[in-house]
Motif scaffolding. Sequence first.
Motif, PDB file in Angstrom:
ATOM      1  N   LEU A  19       0.832  -1.203   0.000  1.00 13.44           N
ATOM      2  CA  LEU A  19       0.000   0.000   0.000  1.00 13.44           C
ATOM      3  C   LEU A  19       0.865   1.251   0.000  1.00 13.44           C
ATOM      4  O   LEU A  19       1.857   1.338   0.729  1.00 13.44           O
ATOM      5  CB  LEU A  19      -0.907   0.012   1.231  1.00 13.44           C
ATOM      6  N   ARG A  20       0.486   2.215  -0.834  1.00 13.18           N
ATOM      7  CA  ARG A  20       1.247   3.465  -0.898  1.00 13.18           C
ATOM      8  C   ARG A  20       0.884   4.347   0.301  1.00 13.18           C
ATOM      9  O   ARG A  20      -0.297   4.626   0.530  1.00 13.18           O
ATOM     10  CB  ARG A  20       0.921   4.239  -2.169  1.00 13.18           C
ATOM     11  N   PRO A  21       1.880   4.799   1.069  1.00 15.07           N
ATOM     12  CA  PRO A  21       1.594   5.760   2.142  1.00 15.07           C
ATOM     13  C   PRO A  21       0.945   7.024   1.582  1.00 15.07           C
ATOM     14  O   PRO A  21       1.199   7.416   0.435  1.00 15.07           O
ATOM     15  CB  PRO A  21       2.975   6.053   2.728  1.00 15.07           C
ATOM     16  N   LYS A  22       0.095   7.653   2.375  1.00 13.40           N
ATOM     17  CA  LYS A  22      -0.673   8.799   1.892  1.00 13.40           C
ATOM     18  C   LYS A  22       0.209   9.909   1.329  1.00 13.40           C
ATOM     19  O   LYS A  22      -0.107  10.467   0.264  1.00 13.40           O
ATOM     20  CB  LYS A  22      -1.576   9.332   3.007  1.00 13.40           C
ATOM     21  N   PRO A  23       1.329  10.293   1.980  1.00 16.61           N
ATOM     22  CA  PRO A  23       2.172  11.350   1.385  1.00 16.61           C
ATOM     23  C   PRO A  23       2.709  10.976   0.007  1.00 16.61           C
ATOM     24  O   PRO A  23       2.865  11.848  -0.858  1.00 16.61           O
ATOM     25  CB  PRO A  23       3.303  11.509   2.399  1.00 16.61           C
ATOM     26  N   LEU A  24       2.972   9.691  -0.213  1.00 14.62           N
ATOM     27  CA  LEU A  24       3.428   9.259  -1.539  1.00 14.62           C
ATOM     28  C   LEU A  24       2.288   9.367  -2.549  1.00 14.62           C
ATOM     29  O   LEU A  24       2.503   9.818  -3.688  1.00 14.62           O
ATOM     30  CB  LEU A  24       3.934   7.823  -1.465  1.00 14.62           C
ATOM     31  N   GLN A  25       1.081   8.971  -2.164  1.00 16.11           N
ATOM     32  CA  GLN A  25      -0.066   9.130  -3.052  1.00 16.11           C
ATOM     33  C   GLN A  25      -0.275  10.599  -3.419  1.00 16.11           C
ATOM     34  O   GLN A  25      -0.554  10.924  -4.581  1.00 16.11           O
ATOM     35  CB  GLN A  25      -1.324   8.567  -2.388  1.00 16.11           C
ATOM     36  N   GLU A  26      -0.147  11.464  -2.448  1.00 15.27           N
ATOM     37  CA  GLU A  26      -0.331  12.894  -2.697  1.00 15.27           C
ATOM     38  C   GLU A  26       0.753  13.431  -3.628  1.00 15.27           C
ATOM     39  O   GLU A  26       0.469  14.262  -4.507  1.00 15.27           O
ATOM     40  CB  GLU A  26      -0.332  13.650  -1.367  1.00 15.27           C
ATOM     41  N   ALA A  27       1.968  12.971  -3.444  1.00 18.26           N
ATOM     42  CA  ALA A  27       3.060  13.424  -4.307  1.00 18.26           C
ATOM     43  C   ALA A  27       2.845  12.964  -5.744  1.00 18.26           C
ATOM     44  O   ALA A  27       3.062  13.731  -6.695  1.00 18.26           O
ATOM     45  CB  ALA A  27       4.395  12.906  -3.767  1.00 18.26           C
ATOM     46  N   ARG A  28       2.396  11.730  -5.930  1.00 22.93           N
ATOM     47  CA  ARG A  28       2.146  11.235  -7.288  1.00 22.93           C
ATOM     48  C   ARG A  28       0.996  12.001  -7.938  1.00 22.93           C
ATOM     49  O   ARG A  28       1.047  12.311  -9.138  1.00 22.93           O
ATOM     50  CB  ARG A  28       1.849   9.739  -7.259  1.00 22.93           C
ATOM     51  N   ALA A  30       0.164  15.102  -7.324  1.00 23.70           N
ATOM     52  CA  ALA A  30       0.690  16.427  -7.658  1.00 23.70           C
ATOM     53  C   ALA A  30       1.575  16.374  -8.894  1.00 23.70           C
ATOM     54  O   ALA A  30       1.537  17.275  -9.746  1.00 23.70           O
ATOM     55  CB  ALA A  30       1.464  16.988  -6.467  1.00 23.70           C
ATOM     56  N   TRP A  31       2.356  15.327  -9.025  1.00 21.25           N
ATOM     57  CA  TRP A  31       3.211  15.174 -10.212  1.00 21.25           C
ATOM     58  C   TRP A  31       2.358  15.025 -11.474  1.00 21.25           C
ATOM     59  O   TRP A  31       2.671  15.612 -12.522  1.00 21.25           O
ATOM     60  CB  TRP A  31       4.112  13.957 -10.020  1.00 21.25           C
ATOM     61  N   LYS A  32       1.267  14.273 -11.381  1.00 23.05           N
ATOM     62  CA  LYS A  32       0.402  14.075 -12.548  1.00 23.05           C
ATOM     63  C   LYS A  32      -0.234  15.379 -13.012  1.00 23.05           C
ATOM     64  O   LYS A  32      -0.485  15.566 -14.213  1.00 23.05           O
ATOM     65  CB  LYS A  32      -0.685  13.041 -12.230  1.00 23.05           C
ATOM     66  N   THR A  33      -0.521  16.270 -12.082  1.00 20.51           N
ATOM     67  CA  THR A  33      -1.122  17.559 -12.459  1.00 20.51           C
ATOM     68  C   THR A  33      -0.085  18.586 -12.887  1.00 20.51           C
ATOM     69  O   THR A  33      -0.446  19.680 -13.324  1.00 20.51           O
ATOM     70  CB  THR A  33      -1.933  18.139 -11.288  1.00 20.51           C
ATOM     71  N   GLY A  34       1.177  18.240 -12.738  1.00 19.66           N
ATOM     72  CA  GLY A  34       2.243  19.149 -13.136  1.00 19.66           C
ATOM     73  C   GLY A  34       2.693  20.108 -12.055  1.00 19.66           C
ATOM     74  O   GLY A  34       3.551  20.963 -12.303  1.00 19.66           O
ATOM     75  N   SER A  35       2.143  19.948 -10.853  1.00 21.99           N
ATOM     76  CA  SER A  35       2.511  20.870  -9.772  1.00 21.99           C
ATOM     77  C   SER A  35       3.708  20.394  -8.959  1.00 21.99           C
ATOM     78  O   SER A  35       4.181  21.109  -8.067  1.00 21.99           O
ATOM     79  CB  SER A  35       1.312  21.093  -8.841  1.00 21.99           C
ATOM     80  N   LEU A  36       4.206  19.206  -9.236  1.00 22.86           N
ATOM     81  CA  LEU A  36       5.403  18.683  -8.563  1.00 22.86           C
ATOM     82  C   LEU A  36       6.364  18.153  -9.608  1.00 22.86           C
ATOM     83  O   LEU A  36       5.995  17.286 -10.412  1.00 22.86           O
ATOM     84  CB  LEU A  36       5.022  17.562  -7.590  1.00 22.86           C
ATOM     85  N   PRO A  37       7.597  18.655  -9.646  1.00 26.03           N
ATOM     86  CA  PRO A  37       8.570  18.158 -10.624  1.00 26.03           C
ATOM     87  C   PRO A  37       8.894  16.679 -10.381  1.00 26.03           C
ATOM     88  O   PRO A  37       8.786  16.182  -9.250  1.00 26.03           O
ATOM     89  CB  PRO A  37       9.803  19.038 -10.380  1.00 26.03           C
ATOM     90  N   HIS A  38       9.337  16.020 -11.437  1.00 24.66           N
ATOM     91  CA  HIS A  38       9.635  14.592 -11.307  1.00 24.66           C
ATOM     92  C   HIS A  38      10.761  14.334 -10.313  1.00 24.66           C
ATOM     93  O   HIS A  38      10.739  13.349  -9.563  1.00 24.66           O
ATOM     94  CB  HIS A  38       9.990  13.988 -12.667  1.00 24.66           C
ATOM     95  N   ASP A  39      11.766  15.209 -10.281  1.00 23.81           N
ATOM     96  CA  ASP A  39      12.865  15.029  -9.328  1.00 23.81           C
ATOM     97  C   ASP A  39      12.356  15.063  -7.894  1.00 23.81           C
ATOM     98  O   ASP A  39      12.828  14.294  -7.036  1.00 23.81           O
ATOM     99  CB  ASP A  39      13.930  16.106  -9.526  1.00 23.81           C
ATOM    100  N   ALA A  40      11.394  15.930  -7.629  1.00 21.18           N
ATOM    101  CA  ALA A  40      10.826  16.018  -6.282  1.00 21.18           C
ATOM    102  C   ALA A  40      10.015  14.760  -5.961  1.00 21.18           C
ATOM    103  O   ALA A  40      10.049  14.260  -4.829  1.00 21.18           O
ATOM    104  CB  ALA A  40       9.960  17.265  -6.150  1.00 21.18           C
ATOM    105  N   LEU A  41       9.274  14.263  -6.956  1.00 23.23           N
ATOM    106  CA  LEU A  41       8.549  13.013  -6.758  1.00 23.23           C
ATOM    107  C   LEU A  41       9.522  11.888  -6.449  1.00 23.23           C
ATOM    108  O   LEU A  41       9.291  11.075  -5.544  1.00 23.23           O
ATOM    109  CB  LEU A  41       7.728  12.665  -7.996  1.00 23.23           C
ATOM    110  N   ARG A  42      10.618  11.858  -7.176  1.00 24.37           N
ATOM    111  CA  ARG A  42      11.620  10.812  -6.967  1.00 24.37           C
ATOM    112  C   ARG A  42      12.156  10.832  -5.540  1.00 24.37           C
ATOM    113  O   ARG A  42      12.373   9.785  -4.923  1.00 24.37           O
ATOM    114  CB  ARG A  42      12.771  11.003  -7.964  1.00 24.37           C
ATOM    115  N   GLU A  43      12.348  12.007  -4.989  1.00 22.14           N
ATOM    116  CA  GLU A  43      12.839  12.114  -3.617  1.00 22.14           C
ATOM    117  C   GLU A  43      11.824  11.520  -2.638  1.00 22.14           C
ATOM    118  O   GLU A  43      12.202  10.845  -1.676  1.00 22.14           O
ATOM    119  CB  GLU A  43      13.115  13.577  -3.278  1.00 22.14           C
ATOM    120  N   VAL A  44      10.541  11.779  -2.869  1.00 21.48           N
ATOM    121  CA  VAL A  44       9.509  11.215  -1.996  1.00 21.48           C
ATOM    122  C   VAL A  44       9.478   9.696  -2.136  1.00 21.48           C
ATOM    123  O   VAL A  44       9.420   8.957  -1.140  1.00 21.48           O
ATOM    124  CB  VAL A  44       8.127  11.820  -2.317  1.00 21.48           C
TER     125      VAL A  44
END
Length: 373
Positions: A19-28, A30-44
């Motif tokens: 199961l994906r932890p909630k902060p990881l779900q939120e980061a993904r 945000a990345w899909k909407t373009g509001s989080l860069p891929h590098d930032a998603l990778r860090e999460v």
Amino acid sequence: MPYPSTKPPFRADHVGSLLRPKPLQEARAAWKTGSLPHDALREVEDRYIIAAIARQEDIGLRAATDGEYRRAYWHYDFVAGLNGVELYEPEQKIQFKGNVPPLGHALRVNGRIGWSKPVMLDTYRFLASHVRSAVPKQTIPSPSVVHFRGGRQAIDRTTYPSLDGFFADLGEAYHKAVGAFGAAGCRYLQIDEVNIAYLCDPEQIAALKARGEHVDNLLGIYAAMLNRAIAGKPDGMTISMHLCRGNFRSTWVASGGYEPVAEVLFNQIDADAYFMEYDTDRAGGFEPLRFVPRGPKIVVLGLMTSKTGVLESKDDLKRRIDDAARYLPLEQLALSPQCGFASTEEGNTLTEDQQWAKLERCVAVAQEVWGEV
């Protein structure tokens, strides 16, 4: 003969996804909407994968995965990385049993299939660099995924006027993929093969025939592709197969016991081990285990459901292990949940605490039944 305790699969094991932890779900999201860069998603992703690896080791599991945290789907993320395979949104989507939305994407073949990109090799290397005591386990979907749902109509006829060439290229691409994981140091690779289990369901066979597929030798074709893939493994690599009947938001697709495929599955496919769904009556009884050759091949009994949070009792699990041992010696058996906890990023309908409790129970029962994990 018992298998060495240092070699996977282990007495307590698991299929792979968590199961994906909630902060990881939120980061993904945000990345899909373009509001989080891929590098930032990778860090999460990195942070939560490291934590998941540590948790698996802390509860006593001897194999650890990355939880498939970088994927949206258990299958599409990998196969869409092959040459000639495209992920798209179809008009007619795959519908699971139950009141859930349909699966949003499908695959089609628009060119010659091949392996030229290092699909998921970086994710394996990250996993391997962060385990402490566990064996890093990589999961990939079976080659049959590229064929089963779309079939002939999803495969470009100009590229492949005959499906013989398609199956040959697909098997060869997987042969190279397995070799690439081996060269990267992977010694525990799991091929998720749901479609052979689907071939046990008369409704699935009827649906294939209705759309004009030739099904008479489909099991043999899939077996040949799997063997071509497995032939790419280096010495010392364990290849397991996982079989289930669908897993999406705690729902399912197919039913039927393993009897129609058991002889080919266990005796004509060169896998070292089989993770087999056995959490409900939909998977039938243990009788097909009589086809497993005596020796080093292992069957990991998926007796614990990943679809709900209800924790199986130790006594019930031990009783069912005893039932299975009537058909296959205990030293050739192991225990796991029947599937991953999150075959897609949405996950099944249980909590993270319930997920970890199930894995802890798996470890405890294995210790009591076999004297080792």
